[in-house]
Design a protein around this motif. Structure first.
Motif: not given
Lengths: 234, 234
Positions: A182-190
């Motif tokens: 999900l984070e690689k697809s743009g989800l905010d890491k924080f």
């Protein structure tokens, strides 16, 4: 080498963590990921069944099954069927959860079985089922001799704990894998979803730890039927 | 509730798996990822120190430290300093390994501490160090009363095993995380590097399992100094 705790009190913490983890995985799957479906053009809804069924099945019901001898206020003859039915339910939900992951992959043309999460997951299903099967034969029906039961008990506990730790660890692997995608697809890491999933992983680890604390605890529950709450009563 | 095995024989399997895992992580870091550097414009070479130092430190030396009482042919007064020096070395290598990961992140402007792998990793370093410190005070210098030593021993074992399982599990989380990043950047999901990393994860799990099998085994080693090979001799 048993730790001295009040198993009934720790069991309350286990039940509370079970509720927290279940609510978290449902909030994640429904509010953040859109809910569930068995057939849909939105294949994400099929995948969403995977974390819910495997976490609530293998980890939560599996954990409750493990501690049932020490957490429930019943006699051995009642606790034993509860122990094995809870474990059977855990396995069935786990298999359905794994099936949902394969279904999602196949319908989205994603390759199967290339991650360590999937390899460990298949191993958990196979080993959990084998553990259930030989234990059913030895300890329930037709039942082994008392010597066999006694000699196998340490292995029943060690192998059961081994498979359970694999299941708990594999849930955390799954959370990490999905969150990384999900984070690689743009989800905010924080962002809030990242924190929800990471804290869910921590709650899962704590749940498993408290389950094992009960397994490796000695009897401190005052009771005239004290022997019924010990694994040695199997 | 101890399993009946020959701890010395299982220890040989542990040593063999230690060699296999060490060779695998070195092949991965050197042959596939390009080797090591502390200062370099190629920041990958700084990162490569991370899996090598943490796996060989926390998991392999940590595991050898845990089994030293049962695997080494020495007396308690020799085994005890070996046990605590191996654990101290494990912690130092672990801290250096974690430092390498932060250095890599900072020099590449990658955010720190957003994954469950990093959260569990920091927890392992802190808990491992605390475990070492109170155990040093109670069991080595100045040393607690014999009652305190005896009463704390089950907790020393349970908490030690807890931190160790976290360390082993976190290595697997790290392998999954790194492999997922690489695969998202184009690495073949079924290529040789993917298989190497996934099998390294399996070897790591097996290593940890055999270590814990020794912890939860009873004495089967025939010896006139039998008591020296038991945790109860601490």
């Amino acid at each position: 080498m048993s730790v001295g705790i009040n198993a009934r009190m720790v069991a309350l913490a286990v039940h509370a963590l079970a509720v927290v983890a279940s609510v978290m995985v449902l909030i994640w799957s429904i509010s953040y990921r859109g809910g569930f479906a068995w057939e849909s053009t939105n294949k994400t809804l099929i995948f969403n069944l995977h974390p819910v069924l495997t976490l609530i099945g293998l980890v939560i019901l599996g954990g409750e099954a493990i501690i049932s001898y020490k957490s429930l206020p019943f006699e051995k003859r009642v606790n034993k069927p509860i122990h094995l039915v809870l474990h059977a339910t855990a396995i069935i939900l786990g298999i359905l959860g794994v099936y949902a992951a394969f279904k999602h992959h196949n319908e989205k043309h994603i390759p199967n079985l290339y991650t360590i999460h999937s390899w460990v997951g298949i191993s958990v299903i196979v080993l959990y089922s084998l553990q259930w099967l030989y234990s059913f034969i030895v300890y329930f029906f037709p039942g082994g001799s008392s010597t066999l039961r006694r000699d196998l008990l340490p292995w029943h506990v060690f192998l059961g704990v081994f498979v359970y730790v694999l299941a708990v660890g594999n849930s955390v692997l799954g959370f990490l894998e999905k969150l990384t995608f999900l984070e690689k697809s743009g989800l905010d890491k924080f962002g809030s979803e990242a924190f929800l999933v990471n804290f869910m992983a921590i709650i899962t680890i704590l749940f498993g730890t408290f389950v094992l604390l009960i397994v490796y605890s000695n009897k401190k529950t005052p009771s005239i039927e004290e022997d019924n709450y010990s694994y040695s009563a199997i």
